[in-house]
Design a protein around this motif. Structure first.
Motif, PDB file in Angstrom:
ATOM      1  N   VAL A  88       6.388 -16.801  16.921  1.00  0.00           N
ATOM      2  CA  VAL A  88       5.903 -15.765  16.011  1.00  0.00           C
ATOM      3  C   VAL A  88       7.066 -15.248  15.171  1.00  0.00           C
ATOM      4  CG1 VAL A  88       4.065 -15.113  17.583  1.00  0.00           C
ATOM      5  CG2 VAL A  88       6.237 -13.911  17.704  1.00  0.00           C
ATOM      6  N   VAL A  89       6.736 -14.585  14.083  1.00  0.00           N
ATOM      7  CA  VAL A  89       7.739 -14.077  13.155  1.00  0.00           C
ATOM      8  C   VAL A  89       8.192 -12.695  13.599  1.00  0.00           C
ATOM      9  CG1 VAL A  89       8.258 -13.511  10.758  1.00  0.00           C
ATOM     10  CG2 VAL A  89       6.644 -15.362  11.281  1.00  0.00           C
ATOM     11  N   ALA A  90       9.483 -12.532  13.843  1.00  0.00           N
ATOM     12  CA  ALA A  90      10.051 -11.223  14.143  1.00  0.00           C
ATOM     13  C   ALA A  90      10.420 -10.561  12.823  1.00  0.00           C
ATOM     14  CB  ALA A  90      11.282 -11.371  15.028  1.00  0.00           C
ATOM     15  N   ASP A  91       9.687  -9.515  12.474  1.00  0.00           N
ATOM     16  CA  ASP A  91       9.901  -8.805  11.204  1.00  0.00           C
ATOM     17  C   ASP A  91      10.655  -7.517  11.520  1.00  0.00           C
ATOM     18  OD1 ASP A  91       9.827  -7.785   8.675  1.00  0.00           O
ATOM     19  OD2 ASP A  91       7.648  -7.701   8.514  1.00  0.00           O
ATOM     20  N   VAL A  92      11.968  -7.542  11.315  1.00  0.00           N
ATOM     21  CA  VAL A  92      12.826  -6.423  11.707  1.00  0.00           C
ATOM     22  C   VAL A  92      12.696  -5.298  10.682  1.00  0.00           C
ATOM     23  CG1 VAL A  92      15.185  -5.699  12.215  1.00  0.00           C
ATOM     24  CG2 VAL A  92      14.414  -8.002  12.854  1.00  0.00           C
ATOM     25  N   GLY A  93      12.181  -4.167  11.136  1.00  0.00           N
ATOM     26  CA  GLY A  93      12.005  -3.038  10.241  1.00  0.00           C
ATOM     27  C   GLY A  93      10.930  -3.228   9.195  1.00  0.00           C
ATOM     28  N   GLY A  94      10.027  -4.163   9.426  1.00  0.00           N
ATOM     29  CA  GLY A  94       9.000  -4.486   8.436  1.00  0.00           C
ATOM     30  C   GLY A  94       7.832  -3.508   8.436  1.00  0.00           C
ATOM     31  N   ASP A  95       6.858  -3.813   7.612  1.00  0.00           N
ATOM     32  CA  ASP A  95       5.688  -2.958   7.415  1.00  0.00           C
ATOM     33  C   ASP A  95       4.715  -3.148   8.572  1.00  0.00           C
ATOM     34  OD1 ASP A  95       3.458  -1.579   6.611  1.00  0.00           O
ATOM     35  OD2 ASP A  95       3.097  -2.772   4.799  1.00  0.00           O
ATOM     36  N   PRO A  96       4.513  -2.150   9.414  1.00  0.00           N
ATOM     37  CA  PRO A  96       3.587  -2.308  10.541  1.00  0.00           C
ATOM     38  C   PRO A  96       2.144  -2.583  10.120  1.00  0.00           C
ATOM     39  CG  PRO A  96       5.015  -0.411  10.859  1.00  0.00           C
ATOM     40  CD  PRO A  96       5.190  -0.848   9.434  1.00  0.00           C
ATOM     41  N   SER A  97       1.757  -2.098   8.943  1.00  0.00           N
ATOM     42  CA  SER A  97       0.372  -2.309   8.523  1.00  0.00           C
ATOM     43  C   SER A  97       0.081  -3.776   8.236  1.00  0.00           C
ATOM     44  CB  SER A  97       0.057  -1.465   7.287  1.00  0.00           C
ATOM     45  OG  SER A  97       0.779  -1.927   6.153  1.00  0.00           O
ATOM     46  N   ALA A  98       1.129  -4.581   8.031  1.00  0.00           N
ATOM     47  CA  ALA A  98       0.954  -6.009   7.777  1.00  0.00           C
ATOM     48  C   ALA A  98       1.210  -6.852   9.024  1.00  0.00           C
ATOM     49  CB  ALA A  98       1.908  -6.459   6.665  1.00  0.00           C
ATOM     50  N   ALA A  99       1.435  -6.191  10.163  1.00  0.00           N
ATOM     51  CA  ALA A  99       1.817  -6.897  11.386  1.00  0.00           C
ATOM     52  C   ALA A  99       0.628  -7.087  12.323  1.00  0.00           C
ATOM     53  CB  ALA A  99       2.920  -6.124  12.106  1.00  0.00           C
ATOM     54  N   ASP A 100       0.714  -8.118  13.134  1.00  0.00           N
ATOM     55  CA  ASP A 100      -0.278  -8.337  14.187  1.00  0.00           C
ATOM     56  C   ASP A 100       0.028  -7.508  15.428  1.00  0.00           C
ATOM     57  OD1 ASP A 100      -1.940 -10.712  13.062  1.00  0.00           O
ATOM     58  OD2 ASP A 100       0.142 -11.309  12.753  1.00  0.00           O
ATOM     59  N   VAL A 101       1.323  -7.237  15.648  1.00  0.00           N
ATOM     60  CA  VAL A 101       1.786  -6.407  16.759  1.00  0.00           C
ATOM     61  C   VAL A 101       2.932  -5.545  16.242  1.00  0.00           C
ATOM     62  CG1 VAL A 101       2.864  -6.375  19.055  1.00  0.00           C
ATOM     63  CG2 VAL A 101       1.160  -8.123  18.502  1.00  0.00           C
ATOM     64  N   ALA A 102       2.982  -4.298  16.664  1.00  0.00           N
ATOM     65  CA  ALA A 102       4.101  -3.425  16.316  1.00  0.00           C
ATOM     66  C   ALA A 102       4.826  -3.010  17.587  1.00  0.00           C
ATOM     67  CB  ALA A 102       3.620  -2.188  15.566  1.00  0.00           C
ATOM     68  N   VAL A 103       6.159  -3.069  17.526  1.00  0.00           N
ATOM     69  CA  VAL A 103       6.999  -2.700  18.661  1.00  0.00           C
ATOM     70  C   VAL A 103       7.934  -1.597  18.192  1.00  0.00           C
ATOM     71  CG1 VAL A 103       8.619  -3.515  20.404  1.00  0.00           C
ATOM     72  CG2 VAL A 103       6.885  -5.070  19.490  1.00  0.00           C
ATOM     73  N   SER A 104       7.877  -0.449  18.864  1.00  0.00           N
ATOM     74  CA  SER A 104       8.618   0.723  18.407  1.00  0.00           C
ATOM     75  C   SER A 104       9.559   1.238  19.483  1.00  0.00           C
ATOM     76  CB  SER A 104       7.639   1.844  18.033  1.00  0.00           C
ATOM     77  OG  SER A 104       8.333   3.039  17.716  1.00  0.00           O
ATOM     78  N   ALA A 113       5.304   5.474  12.284  1.00  0.00           N
ATOM     79  CA  ALA A 113       5.180   4.312  11.394  1.00  0.00           C
ATOM     80  C   ALA A 113       4.399   3.198  12.066  1.00  0.00           C
ATOM     81  CB  ALA A 113       6.569   3.827  10.980  1.00  0.00           C
ATOM     82  N   ALA A 114       4.669   2.965  13.351  1.00  0.00           N
ATOM     83  CA  ALA A 114       4.029   1.856  14.062  1.00  0.00           C
ATOM     84  C   ALA A 114       2.523   2.041  14.190  1.00  0.00           C
ATOM     85  CB  ALA A 114       4.653   1.706  15.442  1.00  0.00           C
ATOM     86  N   ARG A 115       2.056   3.266  14.106  1.00  0.00           N
ATOM     87  CA  ARG A 115       0.610   3.512  14.231  1.00  0.00           C
ATOM     88  C   ARG A 115      -0.184   2.931  13.068  1.00  0.00           C
ATOM     89  NH1 ARG A 115       2.671   8.352  16.784  1.00  0.00           N
ATOM     90  NH2 ARG A 115       1.932   8.372  18.961  1.00  0.00           N
ATOM     91  N   ALA A 116       0.503   2.503  12.020  1.00  0.00           N
ATOM     92  CA  ALA A 116      -0.180   1.836  10.915  1.00  0.00           C
ATOM     93  C   ALA A 116      -0.643   0.434  11.294  1.00  0.00           C
ATOM     94  CB  ALA A 116       0.735   1.771   9.689  1.00  0.00           C
ATOM     95  N   CYS A 117      -0.139  -0.096  12.393  1.00  0.00           N
ATOM     96  CA  CYS A 117      -0.555  -1.430  12.849  1.00  0.00           C
ATOM     97  C   CYS A 117      -1.918  -1.338  13.507  1.00  0.00           C
ATOM     98  CB  CYS A 117       0.468  -1.990  13.842  1.00  0.00           C
ATOM     99  SG  CYS A 117       0.017  -3.597  14.531  1.00  0.00           S
ATOM    100  N   SER A 118      -2.839  -2.182  13.084  1.00  0.00           N
ATOM    101  CA  SER A 118      -4.191  -2.170  13.645  1.00  0.00           C
ATOM    102  C   SER A 118      -4.297  -2.990  14.921  1.00  0.00           C
ATOM    103  CB  SER A 118      -5.189  -2.709  12.611  1.00  0.00           C
ATOM    104  OG  SER A 118      -4.859  -4.041  12.249  1.00  0.00           O
ATOM    105  N   GLY A 119      -3.241  -3.747  15.233  1.00  0.00           N
ATOM    106  CA  GLY A 119      -3.227  -4.553  16.444  1.00  0.00           C
ATOM    107  C   GLY A 119      -2.548  -3.825  17.585  1.00  0.00           C
ATOM    108  N   PRO A 120      -2.177  -4.554  18.633  1.00  0.00           N
ATOM    109  CA  PRO A 120      -1.505  -3.924  19.774  1.00  0.00           C
ATOM    110  C   PRO A 120      -0.195  -3.258  19.360  1.00  0.00           C
ATOM    111  CG  PRO A 120      -2.234  -6.150  20.326  1.00  0.00           C
ATOM    112  CD  PRO A 120      -2.410  -6.002  18.851  1.00  0.00           C
ATOM    113  N   ARG A 121       0.102  -2.164  20.045  1.00  0.00           N
ATOM    114  CA  ARG A 121       1.342  -1.433  19.789  1.00  0.00           C
ATOM    115  C   ARG A 121       2.070  -1.232  21.115  1.00  0.00           C
ATOM    116  NH1 ARG A 121      -2.464   1.389  16.408  1.00  0.00           N
ATOM    117  NH2 ARG A 121      -2.758   2.976  18.036  1.00  0.00           N
TER     118      ARG A 121
END
Length: 253
Positions: A88-104, A113-121
Motif C-alpha cells: 500500500v502507499v504510505a502517504d506521509v502527512g497527506g490528505d486523510p480525506s483521500a486515504a483508505d486508512v488514516a494513522v494519527s 485532521a484524521a477524522r476526515a478519513c471515511s475508512g478505518p482510523r
C-alpha cells in the motif's frame, strides 16, 4: 544488502537474514527522556504485526493509500515498512480525506485532521515502550491494543510490485524501487559507507531527506540510525556526548 532487493520490505528481509541481533533503530525523545533500541529482529516483528493488522484487520489491498500523520518516531518507521510489506502507499502527512486508512499520533490537531478519513482510523499514543492511551480517542482504534495479538510472520496475499507507488512525501510520489535506488545512491552523501555505519538524525519525517537519513539509507546499507525527536532541546555538549555514546559516525539535523 542484496543487489536484488527492489522494495523497502526486501531491504528489511535481507537485514534480518544477515544479522537479526544488530541494532537497527535507536530512538530518543528529548522532551520525555525516552530511549528505546530495536534490533533488526525486534523491528521486523513490529513490522510483521503491523502488516498483518493492515492486511487482515483493516482489509487494505495493494494500491490503497494509508495517510500517516505521525512525527519522526520508531513506530512511524514501523508503519512505513509495514505499508511497503503489504504494497500500500504510505502517504506521509497527506490528505486523510483521500486515504483508505488514516494513522494519527496523539496530538489533537492530527486526530482532528484524521477524522476526515471515511475508512478505518488508527491512533498511536507514542508512549514509551509502545504504551496504550489511557482512553482511546473517539472514532479511533488504539494501535497498542490492536497490534500485539497480530501474527509474528507476514506473507502478503499478492506479491508487491516494486514499480507501483509506495511512498508519497512532500507531494512527491516514489515507487518501491525508486525508494531503494535513491536510498542506495544517496547513502554515501550522508556518510553511510556500508555495514556498521551509524547515523544520528534529528530531521523530521516530512521530507524525503528526513525519511532517507532516518530510515531508508541506513536500512539500504546495512547500517543503523539513532533517531532523535526534539533534538533541539540538547545543548552542544549533550549532543556531543550522545554522538560519542551511540558511536554515530555522522549527524543529520
Amino acid at each position: 544488502m542484496n543487489a536484488t532487493d527492489r522494495t523497502p520490505a526486501d531491504l528489511l528481509s535481507s537485514a534480518l537474514a544477515a544479522d537479526p541481533g544488530r541494532p537497527l533503530v535507536t530512538f530518543y525523545d528529548d522532551a520525555t527522556g525516552e530511549r528505546v533500541e530495536l534490533s533488526v529482529a525486534t523491528f521486523a516483528n513490529w513490522v510483521a504485526k503491523t502488516a498483518n493488522l493492515l492486511q487482515d484487520e483493516l482489509s487494505v489491498e495493494p494500491g490503497d493509500r494509508v495517510t500517516l500523520l505521525l512525527p519522526a518516531h520508531w513506530q512511524t518507521a514501523v508503519w512505513l515498512l509495514a505499508c511497503a510489506s503489504v504494497g500500500v502507499v504510505a502517504d506521509v502527512g497527506g490528505d486523510p480525506s483521500a486515504a483508505d486508512v488514516a494513522v494519527s499520533g496523539p496530538e489533537p490537531e492530527s486526530l482532528d485532521a484524521a477524522r476526515a478519513c471515511s475508512g478505518p482510523r488508527i491512533a498511536l499514543a507514542l508512549r514509551p515502550l509502545g504504551g496504550r492511551f489511557p482512553q482511546p480517542p473517539e472514532g479511533f482504534a488504539d494501535y497498542a491494543v490492536e497490534v500485539p495479538g497480530q501474527g509474528d510472520r507476514f506473507v502478503p496475499y499478492a506479491p508487491v510490485d516494486p514499480e507501483e507507488p509506495a511512498l508519497i512525501v512532500a507531494g512527491r510520489e516514489f515507487s518501491g524501487a525508486e525508494v531503494v535506488e535513491r536510498a542506495r545512491a544517496e547513502a554515501p552523501e550522508l556518510g553511510l559507507t556500508g555495514p556498521g555505519s551509524r547515523i544520528l538524525s534529528g530531521l523530521p519525517y516530512d521530507t524525503w531527506e528526513g525519511l532517507n537519513a532516518g530510515l531508508y539509507a541506513p536500512l539500504a546499507t546495512g547500517g543503523s540510525v539513532v533517531l532523535c525527536r526534539n533534538l533541539d532541546r540538547l545543548d552542544a555538549e549533550a549532543l556531543d556526548k550522545r554522538v560519542e555514546n551511540e558511536r554515530a559516525g555522522v549527524i543529520a539535523r
